[in-house]
Each structure stands twice: as structure tokens, then as C-alpha cells.
Design an enzyme around this catalytic site. Structure first.
Site, mmCIF file in Angstrom:
data_model
loop_
_atom_site.group_PDB
_atom_site.id
_atom_site.type_symbol
_atom_site.label_atom_id
_atom_site.label_comp_id
_atom_site.label_asym_id
_atom_site.label_seq_id
_atom_site.Cartn_x
_atom_site.Cartn_y
_atom_site.Cartn_z
ATOM 1 N N HIS A 62 0.819 -1.214 0.000
ATOM 2 C CA HIS A 62 0.000 0.000 0.000
ATOM 3 C C HIS A 62 0.852 1.264 0.000
ATOM 4 C CE1 HIS A 62 -2.952 -2.745 2.325
ATOM 5 N NE2 HIS A 62 -3.169 -2.846 1.025
ATOM 6 N N LYS A 72 6.029 6.911 7.101
ATOM 7 C CA LYS A 72 5.540 6.227 8.302
ATOM 8 C C LYS A 72 6.682 5.581 9.062
ATOM 9 C CE LYS A 72 2.866 3.867 5.552
ATOM 10 N NZ LYS A 72 3.061 3.682 4.132
ATOM 11 N N TYR A 132 1.574 1.919 13.605
ATOM 12 C CA TYR A 132 2.038 2.823 12.564
ATOM 13 C C TYR A 132 1.985 4.256 13.078
ATOM 14 C CZ TYR A 132 0.919 -0.623 8.832
ATOM 15 O OH TYR A 132 0.849 -1.708 7.999
ATOM 16 N N ASP A 168 -5.833 -6.643 -2.484
ATOM 17 C CA ASP A 168 -4.372 -6.763 -2.481
ATOM 18 C C ASP A 168 -3.890 -7.817 -3.473
ATOM 19 O OD1 ASP A 168 -4.351 -4.825 -0.530
ATOM 20 O OD2 ASP A 168 -3.865 -6.175 1.110
#
Length: 177
Positions: A62, A72, A132, A168
Site C-alpha cells: 500500500h 511512516k 504505525y 491486495d
């Protein structure tokens, strides 16, 4: 906190410096000043958790596109995952290079992932959870992904996933430009 440059430009692996005694340990998991001293511009805009029930669950790959790419910091806080980052920044010297690292609750490692890279992971244990720290808020219209087994990346996963979302599994092949 120690920072180590990986084979992907701007992708850093961090290890905690912990202090322990009879009570257990204490470690700083994030510090603006330490990030700045290591040349990392990052401010936390959102914090996310990813809980995964079963070993063999794959999430990713992603990313979020401009104008709000999503840098991140990713840490496994329960269980273990094989965490993968692919550099999709066309002007990067490591364009299309991937990096994988085992992140576990025990090793307390984290990845500092620059915006413009895609990210995903495969759970190595049941009940694995990731934390995250996001450098940008999620914007659904800018969210995208690349297929986990895209031949353009040739990622070496430790084993085939057992659980993967249709989205996905069905991302199209990456068009190399």
C-alpha cells in the site's frame, strides 16, 4: 535509539536503546529531536494499529500518492512479521529496489519509511499487531497499491500467504517507466 540506513535510499531501520532493571525496561520509541539529528523530517499526523489474527496474513503493498504521500514509522508490538518496502520514487537511486526485515515484539525494531514507497507485510505468527506512526493523514482518494508478487519487484517472501484481501491480490502489474 539507533538508526541504520538500509539498501533503499531514505529507508531506515531503528533499534531501541533500552534501560533495564528489576522492573523490566524503558526505551524511547520516538523522539522528534533524535529524528532531526539523524536528518529525518517527520511529524506524527495519525497513529494506526493493524491487528492480524492468523499467521500467513498478507497486507499490502500500500501507498498514498501526491500531494500527500505517507511517510511512516512501523513497529511490530505483538508477534512477528516480514515487513517489506519497495521504492517507487522514480528519481531515487534505488528506484524499484525492495527491502525486507523481520520485525518482532521481541527485537523491537522499526522501519522509518519515506513517502513514495509502497509497504506491506506477511505475518509470521498468529495474533501479530503493528503500530504505525503516520506522517500524513489517510486520504482515500489518494490510496493505492501494488500486487505483493508483482514480477517487477521480485520480492522474496518467506512463504506464500494464506490470507490476502481480494484487493491486495488483484492489484495490476507495475508499469516500469
Amino acid at each position: 535509539m539507533k538508526f541504520e540506513q538500509t539498501d533503499v535510499e531514505g529507508l531506515l531501520l531503528t533499534e531501541l536503546t533500552s534501560f533495564g532493571d528489576e522492573r523490566g525496561f524503558f526505551a524511547r520509541a520516538f523522539c522528534d529531536q533524535m529524528f532531526a539529528e539523524n536528518g529525518i523530517e517527520f511529524s506524527v499526523r495519525q497513529i494506526n494499529l493493524s491487528g492480524n489474527t492468523s499467521q500467513g496474513t498478507l497486507r499490502g503493498l500500500h501507498y498514498q500518492t501526491a500531494p500527500k504521500p505517507d511517510p511512516k514509522v512501523v513497529r511490530c508490538i505483538r508477534g512477528a512479521v516480514w515487513d517489506v518496502v519497495v521504492d517507487l520514487r522514480q528519481k531515487s537511486p534505488t528506484y524499484l529496489k525492495w527491502y525486507g526485515e523481520e520485525l518482532t515484539a521481541e527485537n523491537r525494531k522499526a522501519l522509518v519509511i519515506p513517502g513514495g514507497c509502497v509497504h506491506g507485510f506477511l505475518t509470521l505468527e498468529d495474533d501479530s499487531e503493528l503500530l504505525y506512526l503516520m506522517g500524513e493523514e489517510f486520504v482515500a482518494d489518494l490510496a493505492g497499491g501494488q500486487r505483493w508478487n508483482d514480477p517487477a519487484f521480485a520480492i522474496e517472501w518467506p512463504f506464500e500467504p494464506k490470507i490476502i484481501a481480494d484487493r491486495d491480490a488483484n492489484y495490476p502489474d507495475y508499469i516500469v517507466s
